[in-house]
Design an enzyme around this catalytic site. Sequence first.
Site, mmCIF file in Angstrom:
data_model
loop_
_atom_site.group_PDB
_atom_site.id
_atom_site.type_symbol
_atom_site.label_atom_id
_atom_site.label_comp_id
_atom_site.label_asym_id
_atom_site.label_seq_id
_atom_site.Cartn_x
_atom_site.Cartn_y
_atom_site.Cartn_z
ATOM 1 N N LYS A 154 0.839 -1.272 0.040
ATOM 2 C CA LYS A 154 0.015 0.026 -0.128
ATOM 3 C C LYS A 154 0.684 1.352 0.001
ATOM 4 O O LYS A 154 1.582 1.337 0.926
ATOM 5 C CB LYS A 154 -0.714 0.050 1.157
ATOM 6 C CG LYS A 154 -2.174 0.870 1.162
ATOM 7 C CD LYS A 154 -2.633 1.628 2.398
ATOM 8 C CE LYS A 154 -1.765 2.911 2.908
ATOM 9 N NZ LYS A 154 -2.011 3.939 1.895
ATOM 10 N N GLY A 207 6.399 4.662 8.980
ATOM 11 C CA GLY A 207 5.544 6.239 8.917
ATOM 12 C C GLY A 207 5.547 6.772 10.498
ATOM 13 O O GLY A 207 6.846 6.443 11.049
ATOM 14 N N SER A 208 4.551 7.346 10.659
ATOM 15 C CA SER A 208 4.722 8.207 11.902
ATOM 16 C C SER A 208 4.624 7.203 13.072
ATOM 17 O O SER A 208 3.889 6.009 13.223
ATOM 18 C CB SER A 208 3.405 9.142 11.968
ATOM 19 O OG SER A 208 2.372 8.386 12.272
ATOM 20 N N THR A 209 5.156 7.656 14.474
ATOM 21 C CA THR A 209 5.024 6.756 15.356
ATOM 22 C C THR A 209 3.740 6.760 16.200
ATOM 23 O O THR A 209 3.155 5.436 16.584
ATOM 24 C CB THR A 209 5.868 7.462 16.562
ATOM 25 O OG1 THR A 209 7.361 7.508 16.277
ATOM 26 C CG2 THR A 209 5.712 6.799 17.905
ATOM 27 N N GLY A 212 1.881 4.062 13.621
ATOM 28 C CA GLY A 212 2.703 2.729 14.120
ATOM 29 C C GLY A 212 2.229 2.171 15.265
ATOM 30 O O GLY A 212 2.033 0.924 15.546
ATOM 31 N N GLU A 229 8.919 0.952 11.531
ATOM 32 C CA GLU A 229 9.985 1.936 11.224
ATOM 33 C C GLU A 229 9.385 3.403 11.253
ATOM 34 O O GLU A 229 8.465 3.740 10.659
ATOM 35 C CB GLU A 229 10.665 1.864 10.048
ATOM 36 C CG GLU A 229 11.481 0.468 9.732
ATOM 37 C CD GLU A 229 12.463 0.071 10.695
ATOM 38 O OE1 GLU A 229 12.864 0.987 11.308
ATOM 39 O OE2 GLU A 229 13.235 -0.861 10.917
ATOM 40 N N CYS A 263 13.117 10.454 8.279
ATOM 41 C CA CYS A 263 12.871 10.048 9.542
ATOM 42 C C CYS A 263 14.262 9.814 10.111
ATOM 43 O O CYS A 263 14.718 9.838 11.508
ATOM 44 C CB CYS A 263 12.248 8.683 9.884
ATOM 45 S SG CYS A 263 12.734 7.220 8.865
ATOM 46 N N GLU A 355 9.323 16.088 16.261
ATOM 47 C CA GLU A 355 9.974 15.755 14.813
ATOM 48 C C GLU A 355 9.187 16.769 13.958
ATOM 49 O O GLU A 355 7.993 16.822 13.597
ATOM 50 C CB GLU A 355 9.362 14.402 14.505
ATOM 51 C CG GLU A 355 10.135 14.117 13.167
ATOM 52 C CD GLU A 355 9.816 12.767 12.685
ATOM 53 O OE1 GLU A 355 10.643 12.059 11.852
ATOM 54 O OE2 GLU A 355 8.580 11.797 12.964
#
Length: 455
Positions: A154, A207-209, A212, A229, A263, A355
């Site tokens: 995706k 992607g983003s924490t 995630g 990640e 990142c 971030e």
Amino acid sequence: MSSTTLIDPATEQVIGEVRHTSLEEVEEAVERARAAQRGWAALAPADRAAALRRFAAVVDDHVEELALLEVRNSGHPISSARWEAGHVRDVLNYYAGAPERLIGQQIPVAGGLDVTFHEPIGVIGVIVPWNFPMTIASWGFAPALAAGNAVLLKPADWTPLTAIRLGELALESGLPEGLFQVLPGRGSVVGERFVTHPHVGKVVFTGSTEVGARVAAGCAERLKPSTLELGGKSANIVFADADLERAAATAPGSVFDNAGQDCCARSRLLVERSVLDRFLELLEPAVKAFRVGAPGDEATEMGPLVSAAHRDHVASFLDDSVDVAFRGSAPEGPGWWFAPTVVLADRAARIASDEVFGPVVTVLPFDDEADAIALANDSIYGLSGSIWTNDLARGIRVARGVESGTISVNSHSSVRYTTPFGGFKASGLGRELGPDAPLAFTETKNVFFYTGSTA
């Protein structure tokens, strides 16, 4: 049927429309993948390896096409985009060596023979971010295919074009229909179904924490393995004994590459207090010389941000409370441009901890080695980082002390597909890449053969 309108980040011109995959189509794709995976796993390892090399060769034939797609869809400079497309080829070639090397173990036991096998998981769901659409995709699909799995990929809503083309090239290379499918669409539909579907055996998310954490929770509820990640706020640590000229000259590339949308960007620049003024004197001309411009220009080092919304997000960090030391330049007119920016901040400031994911670096002084390590670790993240020193022992000590998954000493280059990559703390879960990456897409089966030699 919903869709995403794609816009060139450098011109703000519409370049196309991509239809979203529906939930019903995801179900159908999973069934195709399951059927294709059974045949793929049954192939002789040498035949799987040859198929991956053919895929790599077809990608190699289309490097320029893929690069130009990334320039238009993502705003990457053409030189970077060519490297990224070539990287996909190289990752495929590297993992083409894995099928014949998924070797189990013979374990000494009494009464018989005990051996292990590495069996493919089945169908793997790979969810890719918008910042490096090709390279990060290849880190998931290449080792997964090498281990005998099928892959559903995706891409991100904003940047799906190179992933879609890679899916077409996979078929052109001769990979079986259904083995590697690209499913553009909403994360709430396609990505969510990867997590909940009983026949998707593992999810790989970059992607983003925040997202995630939701992926991890959903997978944990179903006892489904996942690799994550996630975000980063990596430190670039410069000691007084370092080659200051070289450290300053390379620092812009460590954070402004891909317009800071990385990142692994070294977005916290930690400088020993005794050389702070001198380092800033060296850094300023390097930042102002960093070439921001049209992505199609061979001389461009940094292109625009990916979208207007993301540009607004980055700009929100530079309010009146932030001390901007100096900035580079950026084009005016159409395009989501943002000049490289260096700020000075207190350790407790939002810009020093959150971030930004843009071309903004925060400079923070430290007093000694212990202070540098403490400051580097004063973050929820732990993905990457750099250390600059001419003292080898210090380099080793600090590298061991910094809580980060991938660190370089006297270099800003640390992520390679030939070496393990993963994060500490809120930067991720699990490690992939490197020679053992295909094992992350297998289950280890232990088999005991009783010989009757003992009771």
